[in-house]
Design a protein around this motif. Structure first.
Motif, PDB file in Angstrom:
ATOM      1  N   LEU A  79       0.836  -1.198   0.000  1.00 45.93           N
ATOM      2  CA  LEU A  79       0.000   0.000   0.000  1.00 45.93           C
ATOM      3  C   LEU A  79       0.870   1.246   0.000  1.00 45.93           C
ATOM      4  O   LEU A  79       1.985   1.231   0.516  1.00 45.93           O
ATOM      5  N   GLY A  80       0.355   2.328  -0.564  1.00 48.21           N
ATOM      6  CA  GLY A  80       1.068   3.596  -0.528  1.00 48.21           C
ATOM      7  C   GLY A  80       0.401   4.612  -1.420  1.00 48.21           C
ATOM      8  O   GLY A  80      -0.417   4.278  -2.283  1.00 48.21           O
ATOM      9  N   ASN A  81       0.755   5.857  -1.214  1.00 55.00           N
ATOM     10  CA  ASN A  81       0.237   6.931  -2.053  1.00 55.00           C
ATOM     11  C   ASN A  81       0.745   6.771  -3.483  1.00 55.00           C
ATOM     12  O   ASN A  81       1.655   5.985  -3.749  1.00 55.00           O
ATOM     13  N   ASN A  82       0.176   7.573  -4.376  1.00 56.17           N
ATOM     14  CA  ASN A  82       0.635   7.565  -5.757  1.00 56.17           C
ATOM     15  C   ASN A  82       2.079   8.033  -5.842  1.00 56.17           C
ATOM     16  O   ASN A  82       2.511   8.899  -5.079  1.00 56.17           O
ATOM     17  N   ASN A  83       2.804   7.431  -6.762  1.00 58.49           N
ATOM     18  CA  ASN A  83       4.155   7.873  -7.102  1.00 58.49           C
ATOM     19  C   ASN A  83       5.156   7.756  -5.954  1.00 58.49           C
ATOM     20  O   ASN A  83       6.036   8.601  -5.792  1.00 58.49           O
ATOM     21  N   VAL A  84       5.043   6.701  -5.144  1.00 59.45           N
ATOM     22  CA  VAL A  84       6.005   6.492  -4.063  1.00 59.45           C
ATOM     23  C   VAL A  84       6.913   5.281  -4.312  1.00 59.45           C
ATOM     24  O   VAL A  84       7.825   5.047  -3.547  1.00 59.45           O
ATOM     25  N   GLY A  85       6.638   4.521  -5.381  1.00 61.87           N
ATOM     26  CA  GLY A  85       7.517   3.413  -5.737  1.00 61.87           C
ATOM     27  C   GLY A  85       6.936   2.023  -5.584  1.00 61.87           C
ATOM     28  O   GLY A  85       7.688   1.052  -5.576  1.00 61.87           O
ATOM     29  N   LYS A  86       5.627   1.884  -5.479  1.00 62.55           N
ATOM     30  CA  LYS A  86       5.024   0.550  -5.337  1.00 62.55           C
ATOM     31  C   LYS A  86       5.357  -0.329  -6.551  1.00 62.55           C
ATOM     32  O   LYS A  86       5.793  -1.475  -6.405  1.00 62.55           O
ATOM     33  N   THR A  87       5.176   0.218  -7.747  1.00 64.63           N
ATOM     34  CA  THR A  87       5.463  -0.544  -8.964  1.00 64.63           C
ATOM     35  C   THR A  87       6.961  -0.806  -9.081  1.00 64.63           C
ATOM     36  O   THR A  87       7.378  -1.913  -9.456  1.00 64.63           O
ATOM     37  N   SER A  88       7.773   0.173  -8.741  1.00 69.06           N
ATOM     38  CA  SER A  88       9.230  -0.024  -8.775  1.00 69.06           C
ATOM     39  C   SER A  88       9.637  -1.150  -7.831  1.00 69.06           C
ATOM     40  O   SER A  88      10.500  -1.973  -8.155  1.00 69.06           O
ATOM     41  N   PHE A  89       9.027  -1.186  -6.657  1.00 69.91           N
ATOM     42  CA  PHE A  89       9.308  -2.273  -5.716  1.00 69.91           C
ATOM     43  C   PHE A  89       8.964  -3.625  -6.344  1.00 69.91           C
ATOM     44  O   PHE A  89       9.759  -4.566  -6.299  1.00 69.91           O
ATOM     45  N   LEU A  90       7.781  -3.727  -6.944  1.00 69.14           N
ATOM     46  CA  LEU A  90       7.376  -4.986  -7.566  1.00 69.14           C
ATOM     47  C   LEU A  90       8.318  -5.373  -8.704  1.00 69.14           C
ATOM     48  O   LEU A  90       8.661  -6.546  -8.868  1.00 69.14           O
ATOM     49  N   GLU A  91       8.767  -4.389  -9.471  1.00 76.14           N
ATOM     50  CA  GLU A  91       9.714  -4.670 -10.549  1.00 76.14           C
ATOM     51  C   GLU A  91      11.054  -5.129  -9.989  1.00 76.14           C
ATOM     52  O   GLU A  91      11.748  -5.927 -10.604  1.00 76.14           O
ATOM     53  N   GLY A  92      11.411  -4.651  -8.815  1.00 75.04           N
ATOM     54  CA  GLY A  92      12.629  -5.116  -8.162  1.00 75.04           C
ATOM     55  C   GLY A  92      12.590  -6.596  -7.829  1.00 75.04           C
ATOM     56  O   GLY A  92      13.627  -7.258  -7.766  1.00 75.04           O
ATOM     57  N   LEU A  93      11.401  -7.115  -7.649  1.00 72.26           N
ATOM     58  CA  LEU A  93      11.249  -8.549  -7.367  1.00 72.26           C
ATOM     59  C   LEU A  93      11.477  -9.413  -8.609  1.00 72.26           C
ATOM     60  O   LEU A  93      11.515 -10.638  -8.511  1.00 72.26           O
ATOM     61  N   LEU A  94      11.655  -8.785  -9.767  1.00 74.30           N
ATOM     62  CA  LEU A  94      11.880  -9.527 -11.011  1.00 74.30           C
ATOM     63  C   LEU A  94      13.322  -9.994 -11.172  1.00 74.30           C
ATOM     64  O   LEU A  94      13.623 -10.767 -12.075  1.00 74.30           O
ATOM     65  N   PHE A  95      14.224  -9.525 -10.307  1.00 74.02           N
ATOM     66  CA  PHE A  95      15.612  -9.985 -10.382  1.00 74.02           C
ATOM     67  C   PHE A  95      15.668 -11.440  -9.938  1.00 74.02           C
ATOM     68  O   PHE A  95      14.991 -11.861  -9.010  1.00 74.02           O
TER      69      PHE A  95
END
Length: 130
Positions: free
Chosen positions: A33-49
């Motif tokens: 959870l989080g406000n818009n534009n705080v990095g939720k999607t970036s975090f999920l993309e980090g799990l792709l490594f």
């Protein structure tokens, strides 16, 4: 059959909007959870490594394709590296560092670095482009 890898901890440096982020204590189910534009999607993309570099590249290319970000390998490979889309642009470092610990006790460390094709030794360059 591939064993399921349950992540226990992950830390990533110089990735997208993050200088550094670390998450510990994953459960079987997790809510982000989080406000818009705080990095939720970036975090999920980090799990792709993944410890399999081919899988990591495929995962990151899939993100670019889903966003309709395209580049022509034949034309742009000297100037554009797909990994460069994921590097924190506010940092001077062109490396992404990833550490993942799994529930089974295994640990994965990697450093991904962008490099211009012209800066790679000729024999290695030939290997990469063939």
């Amino acid at each position: 059959m591939e064993q399921i890898k349950h992540i226990k901890n992950i830390s990533i440096e110089n990735f997208k909007c993050f200088d550094y982020f670390s998450v510990e204590g994953f459960g079987r189910f997790n809510i982000i959870l989080g406000n818009n534009n705080v990095g939720k999607t970036s975090f999920l993309e980090g799990l792709l490594f993944d410890e399999n570099i081919i899988q990591t590249i495929s995962n990151l290319q899939g993100v670019l394709q889903s966003r309709r970000i395209t580049y022509d390998n034949e034309i742009d490979f000297d100037t554009i590296n797909p990994l460069s889309f994921f590097i924190n642009k506010l940092q001077k470092d062109n490396r992404i560092k990833v550490t993942i610990s799994y529930e089974n006790g295994k640990k994965f460390n990697a450093t991904y670095q962008t490099q211009q094709l012209a800066d790679i030794e000729e024999d290695v360059r030939k290997e990469l482009t063939n």
